[in-house]
Design a protein around this motif. Structure first.
Motif, PDB file in Angstrom:
ATOM      1  N   ASP A  31     -15.145   8.066  -7.204  1.00 43.63           N
ATOM      2  CA  ASP A  31     -15.983   6.884  -7.388  1.00 43.63           C
ATOM      3  C   ASP A  31     -15.552   5.762  -6.440  1.00 43.63           C
ATOM      4  OD1 ASP A  31     -17.510   8.063  -9.359  1.00 43.63           O
ATOM      5  OD2 ASP A  31     -16.290   7.272 -11.011  1.00 43.63           O
ATOM      6  N   VAL A  32     -14.255   5.519  -6.363  1.00 39.06           N
ATOM      7  CA  VAL A  32     -13.738   4.473  -5.469  1.00 39.06           C
ATOM      8  C   VAL A  32     -14.030   4.829  -4.016  1.00 39.06           C
ATOM      9  CG1 VAL A  32     -11.662   3.281  -4.674  1.00 39.06           C
ATOM     10  CG2 VAL A  32     -11.953   3.783  -7.106  1.00 39.06           C
ATOM     11  N   LEU A  33     -13.839   6.094  -3.674  1.00 39.55           N
ATOM     12  CA  LEU A  33     -14.091   6.550  -2.308  1.00 39.55           C
ATOM     13  C   LEU A  33     -15.550   6.347  -1.919  1.00 39.55           C
ATOM     14  CD1 LEU A  33     -12.999   8.055   0.194  1.00 39.55           C
ATOM     15  CD2 LEU A  33     -13.587  10.193  -0.962  1.00 39.55           C
ATOM     16  N   ALA A  34     -16.465   6.672  -2.835  1.00 44.24           N
ATOM     17  CA  ALA A  34     -17.896   6.522  -2.567  1.00 44.24           C
ATOM     18  C   ALA A  34     -18.274   5.051  -2.387  1.00 44.24           C
ATOM     19  CB  ALA A  34     -18.716   7.141  -3.697  1.00 44.24           C
ATOM     20  N   GLU A  35     -17.565   4.162  -3.076  1.00 44.29           N
ATOM     21  CA  GLU A  35     -17.891   2.733  -3.015  1.00 44.29           C
ATOM     22  C   GLU A  35     -17.267   2.037  -1.809  1.00 44.29           C
ATOM     23  OE1 GLU A  35     -16.576   1.102  -6.699  1.00 44.29           O
ATOM     24  OE2 GLU A  35     -17.805   2.460  -7.901  1.00 44.29           O
ATOM     25  N   THR A  36     -16.042   2.403  -1.476  1.00 48.77           N
ATOM     26  CA  THR A  36     -15.298   1.637  -0.470  1.00 48.77           C
ATOM     27  C   THR A  36     -15.094   2.362   0.849  1.00 48.77           C
ATOM     28  OG1 THR A  36     -13.108   2.453  -1.147  1.00 48.77           O
ATOM     29  CG2 THR A  36     -14.009   0.573  -2.353  1.00 48.77           C
ATOM     30  N   GLY A  37     -15.259   3.695   0.844  1.00 43.44           N
ATOM     31  CA  GLY A  37     -14.902   4.465   2.021  1.00 43.44           C
ATOM     32  C   GLY A  37     -13.408   4.703   2.061  1.00 43.44           C
ATOM     33  N   TYR A  38     -12.985   5.670   2.880  1.00 45.39           N
ATOM     34  CA  TYR A  38     -11.574   6.032   2.927  1.00 45.39           C
ATOM     35  C   TYR A  38     -10.701   4.879   3.409  1.00 45.39           C
ATOM     36  CZ  TYR A  38      -7.261   8.446   4.153  1.00 45.39           C
ATOM     37  OH  TYR A  38      -5.938   8.807   4.240  1.00 45.39           O
ATOM     38  N   ASP A  39     -11.139   4.195   4.437  1.00 49.23           N
ATOM     39  CA  ASP A  39     -10.308   3.130   5.009  1.00 49.23           C
ATOM     40  C   ASP A  39     -10.128   1.959   4.046  1.00 49.23           C
ATOM     41  OD1 ASP A  39      -9.918   4.547   7.357  1.00 49.23           O
ATOM     42  OD2 ASP A  39     -11.745   3.767   8.273  1.00 49.23           O
ATOM     43  N   GLY A  40     -11.133   1.687   3.214  1.00 48.30           N
ATOM     44  CA  GLY A  40     -11.026   0.571   2.285  1.00 48.30           C
ATOM     45  C   GLY A  40     -10.388   0.934   0.959  1.00 48.30           C
ATOM     46  N   MET A  41     -10.212   2.208   0.717  1.00 52.53           N
ATOM     47  CA  MET A  41      -9.670   2.680  -0.556  1.00 52.53           C
ATOM     48  C   MET A  41      -8.151   2.566  -0.577  1.00 52.53           C
ATOM     49  SD  MET A  41      -9.951   6.611  -1.899  1.00 52.53           S
ATOM     50  CE  MET A  41      -9.071   7.219  -3.321  1.00 52.53           C
ATOM     51  N   THR A  42      -7.592   2.251  -1.751  1.00 47.90           N
ATOM     52  CA  THR A  42      -6.138   2.252  -1.930  1.00 47.90           C
ATOM     53  C   THR A  42      -5.799   2.993  -3.223  1.00 47.90           C
ATOM     54  OG1 THR A  42      -6.053   0.206  -3.226  1.00 47.90           O
ATOM     55  CG2 THR A  42      -5.956  -0.011  -0.817  1.00 47.90           C
ATOM     56  N   ILE A  43      -4.593   3.509  -3.282  1.00 46.15           N
ATOM     57  CA  ILE A  43      -4.146   4.174  -4.505  1.00 46.15           C
ATOM     58  C   ILE A  43      -4.072   3.170  -5.644  1.00 46.15           C
ATOM     59  CG2 ILE A  43      -2.104   5.204  -5.585  1.00 46.15           C
ATOM     60  CD1 ILE A  43      -1.769   6.990  -3.234  1.00 46.15           C
ATOM     61  N   GLU A  44      -3.767   1.916  -5.322  1.00 46.63           N
ATOM     62  CA  GLU A  44      -3.719   0.878  -6.348  1.00 46.63           C
ATOM     63  C   GLU A  44      -5.079   0.701  -7.015  1.00 46.63           C
ATOM     64  OE1 GLU A  44      -2.471   0.748  -3.404  1.00 46.63           O
ATOM     65  OE2 GLU A  44      -0.353   0.177  -3.589  1.00 46.63           O
ATOM     66  N   MET A  45      -6.167   0.758  -6.230  1.00 49.17           N
ATOM     67  CA  MET A  45      -7.510   0.658  -6.797  1.00 49.17           C
ATOM     68  C   MET A  45      -7.766   1.769  -7.808  1.00 49.17           C
ATOM     69  SD  MET A  45      -9.903  -0.098  -3.491  1.00 49.17           S
ATOM     70  CE  MET A  45      -9.784  -1.586  -2.514  1.00 49.17           C
ATOM     71  N   VAL A  46      -7.384   2.979  -7.421  1.00 50.82           N
ATOM     72  CA  VAL A  46      -7.607   4.135  -8.291  1.00 50.82           C
ATOM     73  C   VAL A  46      -6.776   3.998  -9.564  1.00 50.82           C
ATOM     74  CG1 VAL A  46      -7.444   6.644  -8.478  1.00 50.82           C
ATOM     75  CG2 VAL A  46      -8.123   5.600  -6.310  1.00 50.82           C
ATOM     76  N   ALA A  47      -5.524   3.603  -9.420  1.00 49.50           N
ATOM     77  CA  ALA A  47      -4.641   3.455 -10.584  1.00 49.50           C
ATOM     78  C   ALA A  47      -5.194   2.421 -11.559  1.00 49.50           C
ATOM     79  CB  ALA A  47      -3.243   3.062 -10.119  1.00 49.50           C
ATOM     80  N   THR A  48      -5.670   1.298 -11.015  1.00 47.23           N
ATOM     81  CA  THR A  48      -6.198   0.240 -11.879  1.00 47.23           C
ATOM     82  C   THR A  48      -7.419   0.711 -12.650  1.00 47.23           C
ATOM     83  OG1 THR A  48      -5.376  -1.495 -10.397  1.00 47.23           O
ATOM     84  CG2 THR A  48      -7.145  -2.094 -11.912  1.00 47.23           C
ATOM     85  N   ARG A  49      -8.362   1.345 -11.950  1.00 45.43           N
ATOM     86  CA  ARG A  49      -9.590   1.774 -12.619  1.00 45.43           C
ATOM     87  C   ARG A  49      -9.337   2.919 -13.596  1.00 45.43           C
ATOM     88  NH1 ARG A  49     -15.226   2.540  -9.422  1.00 45.43           N
ATOM     89  NH2 ARG A  49     -14.422   0.584  -8.565  1.00 45.43           N
ATOM     90  N   ALA A  50      -8.368   3.775 -13.271  1.00 38.09           N
ATOM     91  CA  ALA A  50      -8.054   4.909 -14.149  1.00 38.09           C
ATOM     92  C   ALA A  50      -7.113   4.512 -15.281  1.00 38.09           C
ATOM     93  CB  ALA A  50      -7.431   6.039 -13.338  1.00 38.09           C
ATOM     94  N   LYS A  51      -6.661   3.218 -15.255  1.00 38.03           N
ATOM     95  CA  LYS A  51      -5.707   2.731 -16.256  1.00 38.03           C
ATOM     96  C   LYS A  51      -4.459   3.612 -16.272  1.00 38.03           C
ATOM     97  CE  LYS A  51      -9.081   0.471 -19.282  1.00 38.03           C
ATOM     98  NZ  LYS A  51     -10.197   0.548 -18.332  1.00 38.03           N
ATOM     99  N   ALA A  52      -3.962   3.878 -15.070  1.00 42.05           N
ATOM    100  CA  ALA A  52      -2.756   4.688 -14.914  1.00 42.05           C
ATOM    101  C   ALA A  52      -1.752   3.907 -14.065  1.00 42.05           C
ATOM    102  CB  ALA A  52      -3.080   6.021 -14.245  1.00 42.05           C
ATOM    103  N   GLY A  53      -0.488   4.213 -14.233  1.00 43.78           N
ATOM    104  CA  GLY A  53       0.532   3.539 -13.449  1.00 43.78           C
ATOM    105  C   GLY A  53       0.481   3.981 -11.989  1.00 43.78           C
ATOM    106  N   LYS A  54       0.677   3.028 -11.085  1.00 42.52           N
ATOM    107  CA  LYS A  54       0.682   3.364  -9.658  1.00 42.52           C
ATOM    108  C   LYS A  54       1.768   4.385  -9.345  1.00 42.52           C
ATOM    109  CE  LYS A  54       2.074   0.224  -6.776  1.00 42.52           C
ATOM    110  NZ  LYS A  54       2.127  -0.988  -5.933  1.00 42.52           N
ATOM    111  N   ALA A  55       2.933   4.227  -9.991  1.00 39.68           N
ATOM    112  CA  ALA A  55       4.037   5.163  -9.767  1.00 39.68           C
ATOM    113  C   ALA A  55       3.652   6.580 -10.191  1.00 39.68           C
ATOM    114  CB  ALA A  55       5.277   4.706 -10.519  1.00 39.68           C
ATOM    115  N   THR A  56       2.849   6.677 -11.263  1.00 35.09           N
ATOM    116  CA  THR A  56       2.393   7.988 -11.736  1.00 35.09           C
ATOM    117  C   THR A  56       1.577   8.689 -10.671  1.00 35.09           C
ATOM    118  OG1 THR A  56       2.340   7.214 -14.029  1.00 35.09           O
ATOM    119  CG2 THR A  56       1.053   9.184 -13.510  1.00 35.09           C
ATOM    120  N   LEU A  57       0.677   7.940 -10.025  1.00 38.03           N
ATOM    121  CA  LEU A  57      -0.155   8.542  -8.985  1.00 38.03           C
ATOM    122  C   LEU A  57       0.677   8.937  -7.773  1.00 38.03           C
ATOM    123  CD1 LEU A  57      -2.433   7.309 -10.772  1.00 38.03           C
ATOM    124  CD2 LEU A  57      -3.714   6.946  -8.662  1.00 38.03           C
ATOM    125  N   TYR A  58       1.645   8.095  -7.409  1.00 38.33           N
ATOM    126  CA  TYR A  58       2.460   8.417  -6.241  1.00 38.33           C
ATOM    127  C   TYR A  58       3.374   9.614  -6.489  1.00 38.33           C
ATOM    128  CZ  TYR A  58       1.173   4.555  -3.178  1.00 38.33           C
ATOM    129  OH  TYR A  58       0.491   3.717  -2.330  1.00 38.33           O
TER     130      TYR A  58
END
Length: 206
Positions: A31-58
């Motif tokens: 969903d984030v990728l479709a909205e922002t594109g790869y260059d604008g996307m960050t793992i922090e965005m995904v973590a926030t929307r998924a309600k998951a810890g950034k460290a968990t994703l990394y």
């Protein structure tokens, strides 16, 4: 005493990683990728929307490219179930039967994801292969089955270029969504079938 010392030096097992949320996180990443594109996307965005810890994703995905590659690969989903495809007895009937609101929405989402990873595809052969398998091949495989059925029925010539024909519909949809920025609706898809695909195989719309 020796037993106590032995127990003290016994290595502790780390807690097993919980992968039960992976599908949910990958869906959010798409969903984030479709909205922002790869260059604008960050793992922090995904973590926030998924309600998951950034460290968990990394811990699960060491980089943004790893996350995106997994997310796109998961779009392929289950293997094609040939028995579930419509079989109306005509090529046009089969193609028209595939025009359903859920499949239209799914196609548009896939195209937006593809638009989001264009910059990455250009420099990452692995991503290019994953994108083809997940975004292009599933619909091409369906069209391939429909054209070969039509050949077996004697409805269309046996010498037509099936591989080229099965890409016509997806290419027209991609052009409309990505370049013209217009929605895909039933009327547009029917016109593609009746005015482009059927004439290409020597058939006329009823």
């Amino acid at each position: 005493m020796a037993q106590i010392e032995q127990a003290a030096v016994k290595p502790r097992l780390g807690r097993k990683r919980d992968h039960t949320r992976d599908p949910e996180i990958l869906e959010v990443a798409l969903d984030v990728l479709a909205e922002t594109g790869y260059d604008g996307m960050t793992i922090e965005m995904v973590a926030t929307r998924a309600k998951a810890g950034k460290a968990t994703l990394y811990r699960r995905w060491h980089s943004k490219s790893d996350l995106v590659l997994d997310a796109v690969a998961c779009m392929k989903g289950r293997e094609l179930d040939v028995d579930s495809l419509p079989d109306t007895g005509t090529l046009r009937g089969d193609l028209v039967a595939m025009i359903k609101p859920p499949s239209i929405r799914d196609s548009e989402r896939k195209l937006k994801v593809m638009a989001g990873i264009v910059s990455m595809i250009a420099r990452n052969p692995e991503m290019a292969a994953a994108a083809h398998e997940a975004l292009v091949e599933p619909r091409a495989a369906v069209n391939r089955i429909f054209f070969r059925r039509a050949i077996d029925r004697g409805e269309i010539r046996a010498d037509i270029d099936v591989e080229k024909l099965c890409m016509i519909g997806p290419a027209l949809v991609a052009y409309r969504v990505l370049l013209l920025r217009k929605p895909v609706d039933r009327e547009f898809l029917l016109s593609n079938i009746d005015e482009v695909i059927l004439p290409a195989v020597g058939l006329r719309a009823a």
